[in-house]
Write an enzyme that holds these catalytic residues in place. Sequence first.
Site, PDB file in Angstrom:
ATOM      1  CD  GLU A 278      -0.448  -2.335   4.145  1.00 50.64           C
ATOM      2  OE1 GLU A 278       0.662  -2.878   4.165  1.00 50.64           O
ATOM      3  OE2 GLU A 278      -0.626  -1.172   3.734  1.00 50.64           O
TER       4      GLU A 278
ATOM      5  CE  LYS B 109       3.525  -3.613   1.948  1.00 51.61           C
ATOM      6  NZ  LYS B 109       3.170  -2.521   2.907  1.00 51.61           N
TER       7      LYS B 109
ATOM      8  CB  CYS C 267       0.371  -1.011   0.797  1.00 46.84           C
ATOM      9  SG  CYS C 267       0.442   0.757   1.200  1.00 46.84           S
TER      10      CYS C 267
END
Length: 261
Positions: free
Chosen positions: A43, A112, A146
Site C-alpha cells: 500500500e 480505498k 489494508c
Amino acid sequence: MKIKVALGQFNIQFAQPAANRARVRELVASAAAGNADVVVLPEMWNTGYALDALPRLADEDGRTTLALLQELARQYHIGIVGGSVAVKTGDRFVNRTLVVDPLGNLLGQYDKVHLFGLMAEDRYLVAGDQENYFRLAGVPSASFICYDLRFPEWIRTVARHGADVLYFPAEWPAVRIPQWKLLLQARAVENQCFVVAVNRVGDDPDNHFNGHSLAIDPLGRVLVDAGEHDGVTFAELDLAQLATVRGPIPVFADRRPELYR
C-alpha cells in the site's frame, strides 16, 4: 489450474516517489525471473504515509504509476496488482490500487473504501465507494486495501461475485501484526478464497513495519510468510482446491441476505 504469485514486500522510502519507483522496477524483474504469473505490491508505495506532502508528491490522476506498471507488465509479461499509491484527482487525494494484465491493459482500479483514522487518512484522503472485481491470470479476483480487512461485510459483498483470490496491499504496523494474520485467515475461510496480502517493512516517522506478507489457502492455512525481509517471496495457488472446499460447505448458497441489516 495453478498460478504463481510474487509478494513484493519492501522498505518504502518516505516521501521519495522516484526511489520507490526504482525499487518497484527491481521487484517486478525479480518476480518475472521467478516465473511468477502475478506480482503484488504494498500500500501507498509511491509516497509512504507522507500525507501532508501529498499536494507535491501525489501522482496526478495516477498517470505516472499506470505508465510504469503497464511498461513493466509488457516488458516481463506479468500481471501486476499495483499495491496502492497516493493519487491526486482534481483537488482531492485518494489511496488507489491499479491492476494491469501482462499486455498492460488496465483491468481495474480501486480507491480505498475504509479510511484509517489512526494514520490520519480521514484528514487527507477521500474514501472510495466502488468494488474492484477483475480476472487476472485467468482467475476471478478482487482487491482491497489494508484497513478494509477489518470490514467482513464489505469483503463478502465483493466476494459473492465469485472471486477465487482476494488481494490485500497494506501498510500494517508491527504492533498489530498478530491481528493481521488472524483477520486474513478469517477472510480466507469465510469466503472460501485464496488470500494474498502484501505488507511493507521498515519505518516511517510514526510507525514501524515488519512485513509478514502472507499467502493463505481457503482453509486458512498459511502457504507462505515473507517474514521481515525486503524482497520477493513466491507462493503457488492450486485453484483446484477451491472445489473441494466449497462443495461440502456451500456458504454462499446458504446465505440469508434478507436477514442481514
